[in-house]
Write an enzyme that holds these catalytic residues in place. Structure first.
Site, PDB file in Angstrom:
ATOM      1  N   LYS A   1       0.812  -1.304  -0.015  1.00 22.68           N
ATOM      2  CA  LYS A   1       0.183   0.004  -0.066  1.00 22.68           C
ATOM      3  C   LYS A   1       0.713   1.265   0.002  1.00 22.68           C
ATOM      4  CE  LYS A   1      -3.361  -0.253   2.870  1.00 22.68           C
ATOM      5  NZ  LYS A   1      -4.173  -0.307   4.119  1.00 22.68           N
TER       6      LYS A   1
ATOM      7  N   LYS B   1       2.329  -4.078  10.893  1.00 29.64           N
ATOM      8  CA  LYS B   1       0.894  -4.045  11.474  1.00 29.64           C
ATOM      9  C   LYS B   1       1.001  -4.481  12.670  1.00 29.64           C
ATOM     10  CE  LYS B   1      -3.567  -3.186  10.122  1.00 29.64           C
ATOM     11  NZ  LYS B   1      -3.829  -2.188   9.083  1.00 29.64           N
TER      12      LYS B   1
HETATM   13  N1  LIG Z   1      -8.838   3.540  10.729  1.00 30.41           N
HETATM   14  C1  LIG Z   1      -8.072   3.575   9.396  1.00 30.41           C
HETATM   15  O1  LIG Z   1      -7.518   4.564   9.190  1.00 30.41           O
HETATM   16  C2  LIG Z   1      -7.839   2.423   8.416  1.00 30.41           C
HETATM   17  C3  LIG Z   1      -8.535   1.193   8.507  1.00 30.41           C
HETATM   18  N2  LIG Z   1      -8.623   0.354   7.411  1.00 30.41           N
HETATM   19  C4  LIG Z   1      -9.385  -0.933   7.365  1.00 30.41           C
HETATM   20  O2  LIG Z   1     -10.675  -0.647   7.519  1.00 30.41           O
HETATM   21  C5  LIG Z   1     -11.275  -1.695   8.138  1.00 30.41           C
HETATM   22  C6  LIG Z   1     -12.068  -1.043   9.173  1.00 30.41           C
HETATM   23  O3  LIG Z   1     -11.376  -0.014  10.084  1.00 30.41           O
HETATM   24  P1  LIG Z   1     -11.964   1.063  11.093  1.00 30.41           P
HETATM   25  O4  LIG Z   1     -13.053   1.531  10.435  1.00 30.41           O
HETATM   26  O5  LIG Z   1     -10.854   1.853  11.646  1.00 30.41           O
HETATM   27  O6  LIG Z   1     -12.345   0.077  12.511  1.00 30.41           O
HETATM   28  P2  LIG Z   1     -13.597   0.481  13.363  1.00 30.41           P
HETATM   29  O7  LIG Z   1     -13.313  -0.396  14.502  1.00 30.41           O
HETATM   30  O8  LIG Z   1     -13.824   2.194  13.386  1.00 30.41           O
HETATM   31  O9  LIG Z   1     -15.074   0.227  12.630  1.00 30.41           O
HETATM   32  C7  LIG Z   1     -15.147  -1.225  12.165  1.00 30.41           C
HETATM   33  C8  LIG Z   1     -16.856  -1.384  12.108  1.00 30.41           C
HETATM   34  O10 LIG Z   1     -17.117  -2.543  11.393  1.00 30.41           O
HETATM   35  C9  LIG Z   1     -17.949  -3.343  12.538  1.00 30.41           C
HETATM   36  N3  LIG Z   1     -17.682  -4.691  12.541  1.00 30.41           N
HETATM   37  C10 LIG Z   1     -16.814  -5.384  12.944  1.00 30.41           C
HETATM   38  N4  LIG Z   1     -16.698  -6.728  12.352  1.00 30.41           N
HETATM   39  C11 LIG Z   1     -18.009  -6.699  11.422  1.00 30.41           C
HETATM   40  C12 LIG Z   1     -18.568  -7.781  10.598  1.00 30.41           C
HETATM   41  N5  LIG Z   1     -18.108  -8.795  10.472  1.00 30.41           N
HETATM   42  N6  LIG Z   1     -19.735  -7.218  10.085  1.00 30.41           N
HETATM   43  C13 LIG Z   1     -20.094  -6.070   9.871  1.00 30.41           C
HETATM   44  N7  LIG Z   1     -19.457  -5.281  10.747  1.00 30.41           N
HETATM   45  C14 LIG Z   1     -18.600  -5.456  11.472  1.00 30.41           C
HETATM   46  C15 LIG Z   1     -17.504  -2.765  13.846  1.00 30.41           C
HETATM   47  O11 LIG Z   1     -18.547  -2.955  14.919  1.00 30.41           O
HETATM   48  P3  LIG Z   1     -18.162  -2.912  16.441  1.00 30.41           P
HETATM   49  O12 LIG Z   1     -17.156  -1.985  16.513  1.00 30.41           O
HETATM   50  O13 LIG Z   1     -19.184  -3.038  17.143  1.00 30.41           O
HETATM   51  O14 LIG Z   1     -17.355  -4.454  16.399  1.00 30.41           O
HETATM   52  C16 LIG Z   1     -17.443  -1.089  13.574  1.00 30.41           C
HETATM   53  O15 LIG Z   1     -18.397  -0.394  13.524  1.00 30.41           O
HETATM   54  C17 LIG Z   1     -10.346  -2.608   8.646  1.00 30.41           C
HETATM   55  O16 LIG Z   1     -10.242  -3.527   7.830  1.00 30.41           O
HETATM   56  C18 LIG Z   1      -9.068  -1.823   8.589  1.00 30.41           C
HETATM   57  O17 LIG Z   1      -7.901  -2.624   8.623  1.00 30.41           O
HETATM   58  C19 LIG Z   1      -7.592   0.295   6.543  1.00 30.41           C
HETATM   59  C20 LIG Z   1      -6.931   1.526   6.307  1.00 30.41           C
HETATM   60  C21 LIG Z   1      -7.072   2.736   7.319  1.00 30.41           C
HETATM   61  O1  LIG Z   2      -2.214   5.276   8.856  1.00 28.42           O
HETATM   62  C1  LIG Z   2      -1.330   4.606   9.043  1.00 28.42           C
HETATM   63  O2  LIG Z   2      -0.115   4.566   9.148  1.00 28.42           O
HETATM   64  C2  LIG Z   2      -1.837   2.823   8.534  1.00 28.42           C
HETATM   65  C3  LIG Z   2      -3.191   2.930   8.418  1.00 28.42           C
HETATM   66  C4  LIG Z   2      -3.364   1.317   8.244  1.00 28.42           C
HETATM   67  O3  LIG Z   2      -3.065   0.521   9.235  1.00 28.42           O
HETATM   68  C5  LIG Z   2      -3.741   0.730   7.393  1.00 28.42           C
HETATM   69  O4  LIG Z   2      -3.944   1.561   6.078  1.00 28.42           O
HETATM   70  O5  LIG Z   2      -4.226  -0.357   7.037  1.00 28.42           O
END
Ligand SMILES: NC(=O)C1=CN([C@@H]2O[C@H](COP(=O)(O)OP(=O)(O)OC[C@H]3O[C@@H](n4cnc5c(N)ncnc54)[C@H](OP(=O)(O)O)[C@@H]3O)[C@@H](O)[C@H]2O)C=CC1
Ligand SMILES: O=C(O)CCC(=O)C(=O)O
Length: 549
Positions: A164, A176
């Site tokens: 990425k 990670k």
């Molecule tokens: N935050 C970031 O900057 C980044 C995140 N990502 C990726 O994005 C994805 C989400 O991350 P992020 O938004 O930060 O995480 P969050 O914890 O903020 O949000 C995840 C959401 O998904 C829900 N959830 C978990 N499992 C399931 C499921 N099986 N089905 C439906 N909903 C589900 C959670 O519910 P609950 O909280 O109740 O468990 C929560 O509301 C991950 O794959 C992460 O690696 C990628 C790049 C950057």
């Molecule tokens: O902001 C970062 O350094 C990494 C975010 C991350 O974990 C991802 O892109 O999956």
């Protein structure tokens, strides 16, 4: 005339800045044409990947990695030809060595430590941190809290981070981490102790530091957890290091965070999807009209990435017809307002019973008729058994690894456009890079230049006005900045600079990926095109720096 000249000059500069930057060595290698001495085959243990229901996460990423490397081998060899003092055999060994190193995880620690809970009892907590490719230092990637965390998951996610960061030209290797807990089971006080102790364990092993490894938020972590990590590091190993707060990104603004990190991943998902959805020819191939108007979408996971993705999709003109969470799913043909749903979620703790929606089976909503499906929750949600039932035409991968290779194969046969994670959710790490740059420079973006730039722009208008009146003495021309021009001058801030730079990154990378897709006859397989884009850059780093001491 004069104004037209200025505009033309500006337009050329903007066009040059936005055109896909194809690495010079890559174009040179391409123009010589392929012809390979290395016979490259998918490793045997990965060959069954397109038929597997629940593959290991590392194996999934490795399968995509090898699929892209197979396309790039002739380019790697051509590029190595420049090393004229090496024999053919030595060149071949080097290329093979680099290919092996780019696909492997360089280190992974597992730590187990006791924590005293609020009731006085003790529990043992396990955490991990993986460093994948160290072609650039520091390595970078989020930390998640989840009961699913394991060594295989963090290693696979670290590999995705290597690819990425290279894909979007963020100068980091990949990492990670994760702590194997369900955060809902702990109080804030307990979570703080767990986070601080995990940080100490990384410190003791040399697995964290502004020039070593810079974590960030991921599932179930955010600015609060990042501030605990920064504070713990700054109070221990980093106590005499002026850069200690650069040891983690995604921090609150007051602790050195950057404006715009919070919504950066979702904003990037929108910007990246936009770069593809606006292309008429591509949309025709998948049976859609270009643009956002009248598009419907379903989002899975309404956390940081899911909410902001929905916010920007709706703002662009699309309609959210379903949201899938871990405990339930809701549907509304009239559209769900993401802001109102977030308020409801904050009030009630769930998306359940959101007014104007009906409850629906989670799997049914995931597979429902819509234009765009945005999986923004977790890994492997579309797989061998449900991929052929997906009705969306575009899959926008907000989450990391939401599709297995079996799902990829089935969906591509159905002409579904998959916009891959290593590009689409890279907005987070891109803005994390800006935060790290801000921290090591010890100044916010625009701090030393915004006022000067505003004055320069006003002087430019004044000078154009004076020149015109000199050339056309009887016309008495007055040039006034338009409202939009004034807004841009007066509202210029770190936030605006970060947003514009993120947009430029997502647009430029989309261009590079489309170039790779064309160059390697990949059709709509944007995942392998994105991997090619990333791997060629990593390859060049190893080729130029070498592999061993
Ligand atoms: N935050 C970031 O900057 C980044 C995140 N990502 C990726 O994005 C994805 C989400 O991350 P992020 O938004 O930060 O995480 P969050 O914890 O903020 O949000 C995840 C959401 O998904 C829900 N959830 C978990 N499992 C399931 C499921 N099986 N089905 C439906 N909903 C589900 C959670 O519910 P609950 O909280 O109740 O468990 C929560 O509301 C991950 O794959 C992460 O690696 C990628 C790049 C950057
Ligand atoms: O902001 C970062 O350094 C990494 C975010 C991350 O974990 C991802 O892109 O999956």
């Amino acid at each position: 005339m004069l104004l037209r000249g200025v505009w033309r000059g500006l337009r050329h500069r903007v066009a040059a800045a936005c055109s896909p930057c194809i690495p010079r060595a890559y174009s040179a290698a391409c123009s010589e044409g392929p012809g390979s001495a290395i016979k490259y085959e998918m490793p045997e243990h990965l060959q069954s990947m397109p038929q597997e229901r629940d593959p290991l996460f590392t194996a999934m990423v490795a399968y995509n990695y090898h699929s892209a490397v197979a396309k790039l081998v002739p380019m790697f060899e051509k590029s190595m030809k420049g090393r004229q003092r090496l024999t053919d055999g030595q060149r071949k060994h080097r290329v093979e060595g680099i290919m092996r190193i780019m696909g492997s995880c360089s280190a992974c620690v597992e730590v187990t430590f006791p924590v005293k809970l609020d009731d006085g009892s003790f529990t043992l907590i396990t955490g991990y941190r993986a460093h994948h490719s160290v072609h650039k230092i520091p390595v970078k990637g989020g930390i998640r809290f989840s009961s699913d965390v394991c060594s295989d998951e963090v290693k696979g996610l670290a590999a995705l981070m290597s690819y990425k960061t290279a894909c979007v030209n963020a100068p980091f290797g990949g990492a990670k981490g994760g702590i194997k807990i369900n955060p809902k089971d702990y109080s804030e006080n307990e979570l703080e102790k767990i986070t601080r102790r995990y940080t100490l364990e990384l410190v003791k092993r040399g697995f964290i530091g502004p020039g070593i490894d810079v974590p960030a938020p991921d599932m179930n972590t955010g600015p609060l957890e990042m501030s605990w990590i920064a504070d713990q590091y700054a109070k221990t190993l980093g106590h005499a290091d002026i850069n200690s707060y650069a040891t983690v990104t995604g921090k609150p603004i007051n602790l050195g965070g950057v404006a715009g990190r919070q919504d950066a991943t979702g904003r990037g998902v929108y910007l990246g999807t936009n770069s593809f959805i606006k292309e008429e020819a591509l949309m025709q191939q998948i049976g859609l009209t270009p643009g956002w108007k009248d598009k419907t979408y379903v989002v899975q996971g309404f956390g940081n990435v899911g909410f902001h993705t929905a916010r920007f999709f709706t703002k662009a003109g699309a309609r959210c017809i379903g949201v899938v969470e871990w405990d339930c799913a809701i549907r509304s043909c009239d559209g769900i307002n993401p802001h109102e749903l977030l308020e409801h979620m904050k009030r009630t703790g769930s998306i359940k019973d959101f007014p104007g929606t009906e409850p629906v089976d989670r799997e049914e909503m995931l597979l429902a008729e819509c234009d765009i499906l945005a999986p923004c929750a977790t890994e492997k949600v579309i797989h061998l058994d449900n991929a052929d039932k997906v009705k969306a035409k575009i899959i926008a991968e907000g989450a990391n690894g939401p599709l297995t290779p079996a799902a990829d194969k089935i969906l591509m046969e159905k002409k579904v456009l998959i916009i891959p994670d290593i590009y689409l959710n890279a907005g987070g790490v891109t803005v994390s890079y800006f935060e790290w740059v801000k921290n090591v420079n010890h100044k916010s973006f625009g701090r030393l230049s915004l006022k000067y730039e505003e004055m320069t722009q006003l002087h430019l208008l004044d000078s154009v006005q004076k020149s015109l009146n000199k050339s056309l003495p009887n016309c008495n021309i007055e040039i006034h900045p338009s409202d939009e021009f004034k807004r841009r001058l007066l509202d210029a801030s770190e936030k605006e600079i970060v947003r514009a730079s993120l947009e430029a990154t997502m647009e430029k990378t989309a261009g590079e990926i489309k170039f790779m897709a064309k160059e390697h006859n990949l059709g709509i397989n944007m995942r392998i095109a994105a991997y090619c884009n990333a791997l060629y850059k990593i390859y060049k780093c190893y080729e130029e720096a070498g592999l061993t001491l």
